[in-house]
Design an enzyme around this catalytic site. Structure first.
Site, short mmCIF file in Angstrom:
data_model
loop_
_atom_site.label_atom_id
_atom_site.label_comp_id
_atom_site.label_asym_id
_atom_site.label_seq_id
_atom_site.Cartn_x
_atom_site.Cartn_y
_atom_site.Cartn_z
N GLY A 20 0.79 -1.23 0.00
CA GLY A 20 0.00 0.00 0.00
C GLY A 20 0.82 1.27 0.00
CB CYS A 69 -25.05 -10.53 -18.10
SG CYS A 69 -24.33 -10.40 -19.75
CB CYS A 113 -23.54 -14.66 -20.23
SG CYS A 113 -23.06 -13.76 -18.74
CB CYS A 167 -20.40 -9.43 -18.52
SG CYS A 167 -21.40 -10.69 -17.76
CB CYS A 190 -19.68 -11.91 -21.15
SG CYS A 190 -21.42 -11.75 -21.57
#
Lengths: 283, 256, 227
Positions: A29, A238, A241, A263, A269
C-alpha cells in the site's frame, strides 16, 4: 524485434522498476517513487502500467490486457500489440490462461490464482489529494497514519447524497496501515482486492509512483459504522449470458431509450455463453 | 499546582535577526494570556514556536499531557506533537481560510478532528458538529454549506467550532478578531469569553488590539524587538504600565 | 480583611522626561469584616489611586497589601484573578463591558465566573436589576447605550451580584436619584451586616455618615500636598 530490447525498456530501467516493485511488495500500500520513462504513448493511456508490465514480463509469459473489462477496445488492443511486437510474448484473452494481466478500471470476474500478476494502470495514486493538495503534507499524513481526512471525504458524500456516493476509486486500508487508492475500479471490485492469490501491482506513469499488494493481503474498504461499505452493481442480470454476479455495463441500443446490461468482463461473458448460458437479450 | 504550559527560554533567530529571545513564563489551567506588541515584535514567532509550527533555536515548551504529565513538546516525536495538535491543542488562525477547508461543508470541517481521533459513526459526528455550530451561533441549517458561502465572522466562528470540538485544554489564537468588522468582533469576543469560562480553557492570544486583551486576557505580556519588556495582570499593565515601551503603546491608542 | 502596611506608590513617566511622581507614601491601615471605611481628601489626593492599588490595578512599589491574607503586592496574576473572582469586589465609576452583551448577562457574569449555574445567576441578576429600578425592557440590551445613571446602576448590580467578603466602592451613589441612592445604601448596609469589609470613596456626605464607620484622609499620605 532486433530494434528493441526485450519488452521495450532497457535492462537498467527494468531493474530500477523491479526494485520499486519489490519495495512496494515489502510495504503493501505504500507509494514508492520511481523514475518513470517516456513511453511511446501519451500519459493517461497506461504508461505506468506498461512500464510495470515491461519490468515483470519474461519470454515465457502469456499476456492479457483489459480496458474496462474488455479485451477488444483500442487501448487494450494497442498495448497487447505493443508487447507482442517488443517482447514477442504469447497473448490471450482468457483470464485463467494469462500469467500477466494489465488492466484499466476492472478486476476480472474470474478468481485469479497463484502465479498470476495483475497490473493496474493508475491515473492518481494519492487518495488524499482531493482534500489536501500539498504532496509534502500527504506524505507526512501517510507516514504518521493520519487518515481522518479520508473519512471527511466520505462524510461529505453522505451529507450531500445521503449515502457514500463514491462508486469507483473507493479508498481502502491495507493491512491496517496504509490508505490506498485502488485505481478507478468500481467499488464492486473492492472485495476482490483483499486475500487475492495473485500479485497486484499498481503503476502511475505521470505521477511516478508504484505500489503493490502481495498475495493474500488484508484490504478493507473505508466506511462508517452506520454507513457500512457496500459493493454495488446495476440490479440486472447480464443480457447476453444471464450472469447475476458480474459487474455490468449499460448500453443504449436504440434512439427510443432502449438499453441493455451486459458483463463488462468480455472474457467472462463469452466463456459463460460458450458454456450454454443465455441472457434475455442474446441473439 | 502544575502549570499547563511552561515556556522556558524560547529563542528563535532568523539568521542574524532575532525572532524572539529568551521568553519564559508559566500558564496555569484556566488562564488566558495575551501577548501584545507592534508588528515585528516577535509575538507571532513566539506563538508559532509554542504551537509547534516553528522549531525554536533554544528553549523548552513543556506541556502537562493527560497521560504522561509534563513533557517538552519540542523534543517529543512529531507524531506525538501532531496528535496534541488535534486533541489537546487548538490553533485559531487570523484568517479563517488558513484554518478551514474551504471545499468541505461546515459539518465536515467541524467533524474532521473527531474523525482524526477515530470516530467512525456518521450520525454521531454529524450530531456533534451540529451541536457545535449552535454553540458558535451558526444556524444548524447551514451544516451542509461550504464556508465559502459564509460571512467573515461566521467563518471565524466556524474555525473556532472546528478547533474546540475535541475539547482541547489549550488554545493558541493569532489575532482572532483581526480583519473583522467592529460589531462582529464584539460578538466573537463575547463568544470566546463564554467558551473559555464554560470549558475551563487556557488560551494564549496574540494581538495588537489592546481592547481585545483587556476583555479576554487575565495576563499580559508586552513584547518589543523579540523580547518581553513587561508582564503582569492585564489591567495593571494597561492602566499602570511600568516600561517605557508599554507606556508608549498604551498612550498611543485612540480613546473612543 | 483589608490590611495595608507602609504602602508607597510612584509613577515614572518614561516618555515625559522620565518624571517621577510620588503619589502615595507610607500608608498603613486596616479594615475589619463588617466595617466600612471612607477615604476622604481633596481631588487629586490619591483616593482612587489607593483604591486601584488595593484592587491590584495599579502596581505598588513598596509595602504590603493583604486581602484575606494574600499580599497582592507580591502575588502572581493568577492569584489576583482568583482573589477578584472570589473575595474582592470593585464597583468603579465606569462600566467596562463587551459591547452587545445583554445587561442581564453583564450582571450575571461574576456569578457565572464562579461556576454558578446560568439560571441561578440570572435569577440573582433579575432581582438586583429590579431592586435598582432598571426597566425590564432594557435587560436584553447592552448597557453601553444606557444613560450615565443607568450605567452606574448596572455597574452596582454587577458589583453586588456575588457576596464578596471585601469590597471597594468608588462613588457608588454619584449621579443617582434619591430612590436609587437609598437602594444602594441599603445594599451596602446589607453587605456590612453579612460581614463584608468595605472601603469607599463617597463625596455624598450624608451617605458617608450613614454607612461609614471611620474616615481616613488620604491627603496626609500624599507627599506632594504635604510638602
Amino acid at each position: 524485434m532486433t530494434e528493441y530490447n526485450f519488452a521495450y525498456l532497457d535492462e537498467q530501467t527494468k531493474r530500477m522498476i523491479r526494485r520499486a516493485i519489490l519495495k512496494g511488495l515489502a510495504i503493501p500500500g505504500y507509494q514508492v517513487p520511481f523514475a518513470s520513462r517516456e513511453m511511446p504513448m501519451p500519459y493517461g493511456w497506461g504508461t505506468g502500467g506498461v512500464q510495470v508490465s515491461a519490468a515483470v514480463l519474461t519470454p515465457k509469459d502469456t499476456f492479457k490486457v483489459i480496458d474496462q473489462g474488455a479485451d477488444d477496445t483500442t487501448n487494450a488492443v494497442s498495448i497487447r500489440t505493443f508487447f507482442q511486437r517488443t517482447a514477442g510474448v504469447a497473448t490471450t484473452t482468457a483470464t485463467s490462461d494469462a500469467t500477466v494481466i494489465q488492466t484499466r478500471h476492472r478486476i476480472p470476474e474470474e478468481r485469479l490464482h497463484e502465479g498470476q500478476i495483475l497490473v493496474y494502470q493508475v491515473p492518481i495514486p494519492e487518495p488524499l489529494r482531493f482534500l489536501e493538495p500539498r504532496e509534502s503534507e500527504t506524505r507526512k499524513m501517510h507516514s504518521l497514519e493520519e487518515y481522518g481526512l479520508m473519512h471527511v471525504k466520505l462524510y461529505e458524500d453522505i451529507s450531500r447524497h445521503g449515502h457514500i456516493a463514491t462508486s469507483y476509486a473507493y479508498p481502502v486500508k491495507v493491512e491496517g496501515r496504509y490508505v490506498m487508492d485502488p485505481s478507478p475500479i468500481p467499488k464492486f471490485d473492492n472485495p476482490k482486492l483483499g486475500d487475492m492469490a495473485a500479485i497486484q501491482l499498481f503503476g502511475a506513469g505521470r505521477e511516478q509512483r508504484i505500489y503493490a499488494l502481495p498475495p493474500y493481503t488484508q484490504v478493507v474498504s473505508l466506511d462508517f459504522e452506520d454507513h457500512p461499505f457496500e459493493a454495488s452493481k446495476a440490479d440486472h442480470p447480464c443480457g447476453m449470458c444471464g450472469a447475476t454476479d458480474s459487474y455490468l455495463d449499460e448500453l443504449i441500443i436504440d434512439d427510443a431509450g432502449g438499453r441493455m446490461f451486459v458483463c463488462s468482463d468480455t472474457d467472462y461473458c463469452e466463456a459463460r455463453q460458450s458454456a450454454g448460458h443465455k441472457g434475455k437479450d442474446a441473439a | 499546582m502544575t502549570p499547563l504550559l511552561s515556556v522556558q527560554g524560547i529563542t528563535k533567530r532568523y539568521g542574524a535577526h532575532i525572532g524572539c529571545a529568551d521568553v519564559s513564563f508559566d500558564l496555569y489551567p484556566g488562564e488566558v494570556m495575551g501577548i501584545v506588541g507592534e508588528s515585528g515584535s516577535g509575538k507571532s514567532t513566539l506563538l508559532n514556536c509554542m504551537a509547534g509550527h516553528l522549531t525554536p533555536d533554544a528553549g523548552q515548551v513543556v506541556f502537562d499531557t493527560r497521560t504522561d504529565g509534563p513533557r517538552d513538546t519540542i523534543t517529543m516525536s512529531e507524531p506525538e506533537r501532531r496528535m496534541l495538535g488535534r486533541t489537546d491543542w487548538a490553533f485559531v488562525h487570523q484568517h479563517a481560510r488558513d484554518g478551514l477547508r474551504m471545499g468541505v461543508s461546515a459539518g465536515g470541517n467541524v467533524g474532521e478532528r473527531l474523525m482524526a481521533v477515530g470516530e467512525r459513526h456518521y450520525g454521531d459526528i454529524r450530531d456533534k458538529a451540529t451541536d457545535w455550530l449552535g454553540r458558535v451561533e451558526i444556524d444548524a441549517s447551514r451544516v451542509d454549506d461550504r464556508p465559502t458561502t459564509f460571512s467573515g465572522g461566521m467563518q471565524q466562528r466556524l474555525q473556532i467550532a472546528r478547533n474546540l470540538v475535541t475539547g482541547p485544554r489549550l488554545v493558541f489564537m493569532d489575532e482572532p478578531t483581526g480583519g473583522l468588522d467592529v460589531s462582529v468582533q464584539a460578538r466573537l469576543l463575547d463568544l470566546l469569553r463564554g467558551l473559555v469560562r464554560d470549558m475551563g480553557l487556557s488560551a494564549i492570544i496574540v494581538t495588537h488590539d489592546l481592547a481585545v486583551v483587556r476583555l479576554l486576557a487575565d495576563r499580559l505580556m508586552v513584547m518589543k524587538s523579540g523580547r518581553v519588556v513587561e508582564a503582569g495582570l492585564t489591567d495593571q499593565v494597561l492602566d499602570d504600565p511600568q516600561h517605557a515601551y508599554s507606556q508608549l503603546l498604551v498612550s498611543s491608542v485612540l480613546q473612543v | 480583611m483589608i490590611e495595608l502596611k507602609n504602602v508607597s506608590k510612584t509613577f515614572t513617566l518614561h516618555n515625559q522626561g522620565s518624571a517621577v511622581i510620588e503619589v502615595i507614601s507610607d500608608v498603613s491601615f486596616a479594615v475589619a469584616p463588617g466595617e466600612c471605611l471612607a477615604l476622604t481628601g481633596a481631588s487629586g489626593a490619591g483616593k482612587s489611586t489607593l483604591m486601584r492599588m488595593i484592587y491590584g490595578n495599579y502596581l505598588t512599589q513598596a509595602g504590603e497589601i493583604r486581602i484575606g491574607g494574600l499580599d497582592i503586592v507580591k502575588s502572581e496574576p493568577r492569584d489576583i484573578v482568583k482573589l477578584r473572582r472570589d473575595v474582592l469586589g470593585y464597583v468603579s465609576q465606569f462600566l467596562r463591558v463587551v459591547p452587545r452583551v445583554p445587561t442581564l448577562d453583564v450582571v450575571a457574569e461574576p456569578l457565572r465566573a464562579l461556576g454558578v449555574p446560568a439560571d441561578e445567576a440570572q435569577d440573582r441578576a433579575t432581582a438586583l436589576l429590579t431592586q435598582l429600578n432598571i426597566p425590564e425592557r432594557l435587560w436584553s440590551l447592552s448597557p453601553t447605550t444606557f444613560s450615565g445613571g443607568e450605567q452606574q446602576r448596572v455597574n452596582i448590580a454587577r458589583g453586588f451580584a456575588h457576596s464578596y467578603p471585601a469590597m471597594l466602592l468608588d462613588e457608588p451613589t454619584a449621579s443617582l436619584d434619591a430612590a436609587n441612592r437609598e437602594v444602594v445604601l441599603s445594599l451596602i448596609e446589607d453587605a456590612k451586616a453579612r460581614g463584608a469589609a468595605i472601603m469607599g470613596i463617597f463625596h455624598d456626605e450624608a451617605a458617608r455618615t450613614r454607612v461609614c464607620d471611620r474616615e481616613i484622609d488620604v491627603g496626609r499620605f500624599t507627599p506632594g500636598i504635604a510638602a
